[in-house]
Design a protein around this motif. Structure first.
Motif, PDB file in Angstrom:
ATOM      1  N   THR A  23       0.849  -1.192   0.000  1.00  0.00           N
ATOM      2  CA  THR A  23       0.000   0.000   0.000  1.00  0.00           C
ATOM      3  C   THR A  23       0.885   1.242   0.000  1.00  0.00           C
ATOM      4  O   THR A  23       1.837   1.333   0.780  1.00  0.00           O
ATOM      5  CB  THR A  23      -0.914   0.018   1.246  1.00  0.00           C
ATOM      6  N   ASP A  70       0.679   5.410   0.303  1.00  0.00           N
ATOM      7  CA  ASP A  70      -0.298   6.368   0.812  1.00  0.00           C
ATOM      8  C   ASP A  70       0.366   7.701   1.137  1.00  0.00           C
ATOM      9  O   ASP A  70       1.519   7.749   1.588  1.00  0.00           O
ATOM     10  CB  ASP A  70      -0.960   5.793   2.069  1.00  0.00           C
ATOM     11  N   GLU A  79      -5.628   5.473   3.124  1.00  0.00           N
ATOM     12  CA  GLU A  79      -5.683   4.013   3.169  1.00  0.00           C
ATOM     13  C   GLU A  79      -5.635   3.453   4.580  1.00  0.00           C
ATOM     14  O   GLU A  79      -6.179   2.378   4.848  1.00  0.00           O
ATOM     15  CB  GLU A  79      -4.535   3.424   2.339  1.00  0.00           C
TER      16      GLU A  79
END
Length: 246
Positions: free
Chosen positions: A162, A164, A194
């Protein structure tokens, strides 16, 4: 001849004392270092071992301050390794009249955590709310970027990382209880689209000798979104000996 040598020695000593005032002290280098470590071994019915260590380097001048921290934690039982985690942090502050601007980088490698890799970079502004001998409080705010790789699970054996944009906020508090002991509390909030995380790090230090101290520490971290089967809150408590170099 002996009288002449004695007079010359006295004159040299007098000249040196005249040039160097009695209250003169060597200027501080601005460099300090802390090294702390703790080891635990259990035998008998339960066989296990754990080690944690931390090194902190600080170079502080009138215009800037550089700070680097490295942490390591390892634990195992009779059969396997149960914990292995490494943290690195580096922050550079450029001082201005009202506070300081900073650039910060962090990296975490945690083989048994909910996120095995976590990298964060941030910039921002910090300032002193309280700056007294016994009590200090700093606040920091700024944007950042975070890369996090979740732990693999049975349902997701190859998870995607992820990426972010976050807003990092930090409060750093220090209270000197008396000459030989102090308490610190650092609260960090990282908010993104996120995920969100809050970290609280507490420490109590009691000086045993001039440069040697006993330190109790606790680190609590809450992560809003974690992989399936992981807990949102991680807690670590340490009991270490700390040595300070100046």
């Amino acid at each position: 001849m002996l009288r002449l040598l004695s007079a010359t020695s006295l004159l040299t000593a007098f000249s040196a004392n005249a040039l160097i005032p009695p209250e003169y002290q060597e200027p501080a280098s601005g460099f300090t270092a802390e090294v702390e470590a703790g080891l635990q071994l259990n035998t008998g019915n339960t066989e296990s071992s754990s080690f944690n260590g931390r090194t902190k380097l600080v170079y502080d001048t009138k215009k800037a301050k550089q700070e680097a921290v490295v942490k390591a934690y390892f634990a195992s039982d009779a059969e396997k390794t149960t914990a292995e985690k490494y943290d690195t942090q580096f922050q550079s502050n450029y001082k201005v009249e009202s506070g300081y601007y900073f650039a910060r980088g962090e990296g975490t490698w945690d083989e048994f955590g909910s996120y095995t890799r976590l990298y964060t970079g941030s910039v921002g502004y910090g300032f002193d709310v309280i700056n007294r001998y016994a009590t200090k409080l700093k606040l920091e705010f700024g944007p950042g970027y975070q890369y996090s790789l979740p732990q693999a699970t049975d349902t997701d054996p190859a998870p995607e990382a992820t990426k972010d944009i976050i807003l990092r906020s930090a409060a750093k508090f220090e209270q000197r209880i008396h000459e030989y002991s102090s308490f610190t509390a650092d609260l960090v909030s990282e908010n993104g689209r996120e995920n969100n995380a809050i970290t609280l790090e507490l420490g109590y230090k009691n000086i045993l000798f001039q440069d040697l101290a006993f330190k109790v520490g606790m680190n609590l971290k809450y992560t809003d979104v974690v992989p399936e089967g992981s807990k949102q809150t991680d807690t670590m408590t340490t009991f270490n000996l700390l040595y300070t170099f100046q």
